[in-house]
Design an enzyme around this catalytic site. Structure first.
Site, PDB file in Angstrom:
ATOM      1  N   THR A 143       0.616  -5.041   5.667  1.00 17.14           N
ATOM      2  CA  THR A 143       0.637  -3.549   4.336  1.00 17.14           C
ATOM      3  C   THR A 143      -0.117  -5.208   3.685  1.00 17.14           C
ATOM      4  OG1 THR A 143       1.878  -1.942   3.667  1.00 17.14           O
ATOM      5  CG2 THR A 143       1.421  -2.596   2.541  1.00 17.14           C
ATOM      6  N   GLY A 173       3.056   6.927   3.970  1.00 16.56           N
ATOM      7  CA  GLY A 173       4.006   6.195   4.038  1.00 16.56           C
ATOM      8  C   GLY A 173       4.552   5.376   3.080  1.00 16.56           C
ATOM      9  N   GLY A 197       7.766   2.465   5.866  1.00 16.12           N
ATOM     10  CA  GLY A 197       7.442   3.256   5.416  1.00 16.12           C
ATOM     11  C   GLY A 197       8.698   3.889   5.479  1.00 16.12           C
TER      12      GLY A 197
HETATM   13  N1  ASP Z   1       4.398   0.175   5.254  1.00 14.29           N
HETATM   14  C1  ASP Z   1       3.834   1.018   6.009  1.00 14.29           C
HETATM   15  C2  ASP Z   1       3.190   2.401   6.224  1.00 14.29           C
HETATM   16  O1  ASP Z   1       4.778   2.844   6.571  1.00 14.29           O
HETATM   17  C3  ASP Z   1       2.994  -0.054   6.959  1.00 14.29           C
HETATM   18  C4  ASP Z   1       3.459  -1.643   7.246  1.00 14.29           C
HETATM   19  O2  ASP Z   1       3.399  -2.018   5.976  1.00 14.29           O
HETATM   20  O3  ASP Z   1       4.138  -2.273   7.656  1.00 14.29           O
HETATM   21  O4  ASP Z   1       2.785   2.368   5.020  1.00 14.29           O
END
Ligand code: ASP
Length: 262
Positions: A143, A173, A197
């Site tokens: 992200t 997410g 997430g």
């Molecule tokens: N947080 C993001 C999600 O779960 C993915 C990530 O940051 O690695 O969609």
């Protein structure tokens, strides 16, 4: 740099984080954010984003398709609607009404990666450090989270992602969920998250980091404590998944902590 250019000219923290997030969304080398993101298990690219300022104004979009800059659509949700969050078709409809161009977003590289993934069709988030040992194996989740403090002492944050590669269609997410992937409060500071997430949502994690700073923790200590909370909830699972936080307090001190290296 895109964000800093805004701040250097005396611009607002909100404009700065939007500019930084937009840069990542348009980046042609990033398989985890915006235009070049990897799709879900059905081959559909869906984007999540949020934006928030320190006065508690916020907006977000989830599972948005075929619009390049979800962070700017999130800002319009914040500024032009009575709501905080729009999802899926409704988010896309709103974006088009606001003048955002609709374009088919899946890149040939992302489609190729998805077809390759279909051979095993195994959903397996990868930890960065482990990934490095696997030749040719690309990042399958990340992200862009950004926090800023401007010359007038105001804070803002933004968060944008294509989410977990090969996720279920419709999966949302933490990034568009205020308090999970992003939280900002001018009285204290801001926090944003990256990683699997589901763990951030379970722990209202960015809100937690801000509340820990409110109780006197430094940004780095607050991030570390939030990681500990994630581990305490799911000790076994946390051995194989990545969770990371960034934090900035109102005095301009920064901190970060990740569960695993990389
Ligand atoms: N947080 C993001 C999600 O779960 C993915 C990530 O940051 O690695 O969609």
């Amino acid at each position: 740099q895109a964000a800093w250019q805004v701040l250097a000219k005396g611009g607002s923290a909100l404009d700065a984080v939007e500019a930084g997030a937009r840069w990542a969304e348009g980046d042609l080398c990033n398989s985890t954010v915006g235009r070049c993101g990897n799709p879900d298990r059905d081959g559909v690219l869906t984007l999540d984003a949020s934006i928030m300022d320190g006065d508690g104004r916020c907006g977000s979009v989830a599972a948005l398709q075929d619009i390049v800059h979800p962070v700017s659509v999130a800002r319009r949700v914040m500024e032009k609607t009575p709501h905080v969050m729009l999802v899926g078709e409704g988010a896309q409809q709103f974006a088009v009404e606001q003048g955002f161009a609709k374009e088919k977003l899946l890149t040939p590289e992302a489609e190729k990666a998805w077809r390759e993934w279909l051979k095993t069709a195994k959903y397996q988030p990868q930890i960065n450090a482990e990934r490095a040992k696997l030749p040719g194996n690309k990042e399958n989740h990340d992200t862009l989270g950004m926090l800023a403090l401007d010359a007038s002492g105001k804070l803002a944050g933004a968060c944008t992602t294509s989410g977990m590669a090969w996720k279920m269609h419709g999966r949302v997410g933490d990034s568009p969920i205020v308090g999970a992937g992003l939280y900002v409060d001018n009285e204290v500071g801001g926090a944003t998250a990256s990683g699997v997430g589901e763990e951030m949502i379970r722990n209202a994690a960015s809100f937690l980091v801000v509340e820990l700073m409110r109780q006197g923790r430094s940004p780095a200590d607050a991030c570390r404590e939030a990681i500990d909370r994630v581990v305490r909830k799911r000790p076994q699972a946390s051995k194989t998944l990545q969770v990371c936080f960034l934090a900035l307090n109102k005095d301009g001190e920064v901190g970060a902590f990740a569960l695993h290296k990389g």
